[in-house]
Motif scaffolding. Structure first.
Motif, short mmCIF file in Angstrom:
data_model
loop_
_atom_site.label_atom_id
_atom_site.label_comp_id
_atom_site.label_asym_id
_atom_site.label_seq_id
_atom_site.Cartn_x
_atom_site.Cartn_y
_atom_site.Cartn_z
N PRO A 14 0.85 -1.19 0.00
CA PRO A 14 0.00 0.00 0.00
C PRO A 14 0.89 1.25 0.00
O PRO A 14 1.92 1.28 0.65
CB PRO A 14 -0.77 -0.10 1.32
CG PRO A 14 -0.55 -1.47 1.82
CD PRO A 14 0.66 -2.03 1.16
N ARG A 15 0.46 2.26 -0.76
CA ARG A 15 1.28 3.46 -0.85
C ARG A 15 1.00 4.38 0.34
O ARG A 15 -0.03 4.28 0.99
CB ARG A 15 0.97 4.19 -2.14
CG ARG A 15 1.35 3.34 -3.32
CD ARG A 15 1.18 4.10 -4.60
NE ARG A 15 1.34 3.17 -5.70
CZ ARG A 15 0.93 3.38 -6.92
NH1 ARG A 15 0.32 4.51 -7.22
NH2 ARG A 15 1.12 2.50 -7.85
N GLY A 25 -3.64 3.31 0.12
CA GLY A 25 -4.13 2.30 -0.82
C GLY A 25 -3.34 2.31 -2.11
O GLY A 25 -2.12 2.35 -2.09
N TYR A 26 -4.05 2.35 -3.23
CA TYR A 26 -3.37 2.33 -4.54
C TYR A 26 -2.98 3.73 -4.98
O TYR A 26 -2.35 3.92 -6.02
CB TYR A 26 -4.27 1.67 -5.60
CG TYR A 26 -5.54 2.44 -5.87
CD1 TYR A 26 -5.57 3.48 -6.80
CD2 TYR A 26 -6.72 2.13 -5.19
CE1 TYR A 26 -6.72 4.20 -7.03
CE2 TYR A 26 -7.88 2.84 -5.42
CZ TYR A 26 -7.88 3.88 -6.35
OH TYR A 26 -9.02 4.60 -6.57
N ARG A 27 -3.36 4.76 -4.19
CA ARG A 27 -3.07 6.14 -4.60
C ARG A 27 -1.83 6.68 -3.90
O ARG A 27 -1.28 6.06 -2.99
CB ARG A 27 -4.26 7.05 -4.26
CG ARG A 27 -5.48 6.83 -5.10
CD ARG A 27 -6.46 7.98 -4.92
NE ARG A 27 -6.96 8.00 -3.56
CZ ARG A 27 -8.21 7.69 -3.21
NH1 ARG A 27 -9.08 7.36 -4.13
NH2 ARG A 27 -8.58 7.73 -1.95
N ASN A 28 -1.43 7.88 -4.31
CA ASN A 28 -0.33 8.58 -3.66
C ASN A 28 -0.84 9.69 -2.75
O ASN A 28 -0.06 10.46 -2.20
CB ASN A 28 0.61 9.17 -4.71
CG ASN A 28 1.38 8.09 -5.44
OD1 ASN A 28 2.32 7.52 -4.92
ND2 ASN A 28 0.96 7.78 -6.66
N LEU A 29 -2.16 9.81 -2.62
CA LEU A 29 -2.77 10.78 -1.71
C LEU A 29 -3.87 10.05 -0.95
O LEU A 29 -4.63 9.28 -1.54
CB LEU A 29 -3.42 11.93 -2.48
CG LEU A 29 -2.51 12.99 -3.08
CD1 LEU A 29 -3.34 13.92 -3.98
CD2 LEU A 29 -1.83 13.82 -2.00
N CYS A 30 -4.00 10.31 0.37
CA CYS A 30 -5.06 9.65 1.13
C CYS A 30 -6.38 10.40 0.94
O CYS A 30 -6.40 11.54 0.47
CB CYS A 30 -4.68 9.59 2.62
SG CYS A 30 -4.72 11.18 3.44
N THR A 31 -7.47 9.75 1.32
CA THR A 31 -8.79 10.36 1.10
C THR A 31 -8.97 11.67 1.88
O THR A 31 -9.45 12.66 1.31
CB THR A 31 -9.90 9.35 1.44
OG1 THR A 31 -9.65 8.16 0.69
CG2 THR A 31 -11.27 9.87 1.08
N GLY A 103 -1.87 13.48 -10.39
CA GLY A 103 -2.73 12.71 -11.29
C GLY A 103 -3.89 12.08 -10.53
O GLY A 103 -5.01 12.01 -11.04
N ASP A 104 -3.62 11.63 -9.29
CA ASP A 104 -4.69 11.07 -8.47
C ASP A 104 -5.76 12.13 -8.20
O ASP A 104 -6.96 11.84 -8.20
CB ASP A 104 -4.14 10.58 -7.12
CG ASP A 104 -3.29 9.33 -7.26
OD1 ASP A 104 -3.50 8.57 -8.22
OD2 ASP A 104 -2.40 9.13 -6.41
#
Ligand SMILES: [Zn+2]
Ligand SMILES: [Zn+2]
Length: 244
Positions: A14-15, A25-31, A103-104
């Motif tokens: 997980p990133r 998760g799969y992103r480079n920024l959290c929710t 991009g995320d």
């Protein structure tokens, strides 16, 4: 030189959020960090500016950007903290992970923009760097931004559909008048764009000069429609304050 094992571990684990370090998760920024970004909402359907007041209107005067050969601009965020840091640090501290985080954010905004569904492009074309700059930086931030968008939306990423044939000075080093003339004739597009709806992917749209120069090249190669998808947009008041 990182090994293949390092590469796959990084891809599979997980990133971490590039802003706060939480698991993302799969992103480079959290929710939570994504939710706190300076989103443009509502936005002009044509130039991507933030609409104020009469939100029932879908477009504004659209007079602060050059929009030559561009049908519409979609911008996710106002160019201010923290997205300005992500964009600047990606380029000047050689951090492609920060560009992918941008991009995320673009992908997140596209996912909630229902008005775009009739204007979905066939191809994503990242704003190209001249090979000299690509080699000195080691990556093209626009390609890194486009990667998560292409993958998640299932749109082809045409990274070589447009090339930069002149090595023009970086836009960030120039003042307003030079910014507007600098990228002219710098780009050539290939026939793969012919008859297609193309979305140019860029980090930040400031005067619209670079995006317009790319759009002119895409149209010359036969592109049927041209959108711009960018992470952030400089707003009219910011441009006036910075004399852009
Ligand atoms: Zn975070
Ligand atoms: Zn507008």
């Amino acid at each position: 030189m990182p090994s293949k094992v390092d590469y796959w571990l990084k891809r599979l684990l997980p990133r971490r959020c590039v802003l706060c370090g939480m698991e993302a998760g799969y992103r480079n920024l959290c929710t939570p960090c994504l939710a706190d970004m300076p989103w443009i909402d509502p936005r002009c359907d044509r130039c991507g500016a933030a609409l104020t007041g009469a939100a029932e209107r879908a477009v504004c005067a659209c007079d602060d950007l050059r929009l030559e050969c561009i049908d519409r601009v979609f911008a996710a965020l106002v160019y201010e903290y923290p997205v300005d840091r992500l964009i600047v640090d990606a380029k000047f501290h050689a951090r492609p992970d920060l560009a992918r985080a941008s991009g995320d954010a673009l992908l997140w905004a596209l996912g909630s923009a229902s008005s775009l569904s009739q204007m979905w492009p066939d191809l994503l074309v990242p704003v190209p760097l001249h090979p000299n700059r690509f080699h000195s930086r080691g990556f093209n931030q626009s390609i890194e931004i486009a990667r998560p968008v292409a993958r998640r939306l299932g749109i082809k990423l045409a990274r070589n559909a447009c090339i930069r044939q002149r090595d023009t000075p970086a836009q960030s080093t120039l003042s307003g008048r030079l910014r507007r003339t600098n990228p002219r004739n710098a780009f050539v597009a290939r026939a793969v764009v012919s008859g297609r709806h193309v979305a140019i992917v860029d980090d930040v749209i400031t005067t619209g000069s670079t995006a317009s120069a790319v759009a002119v090249a895409l149209r010359a190669a036969g592109a049927e429609a041209v959108s711009v998808w960018c992470v952030a947009r400089v707003m009219r008041s910011q441009a006036a304050a910075a004399k852009l």
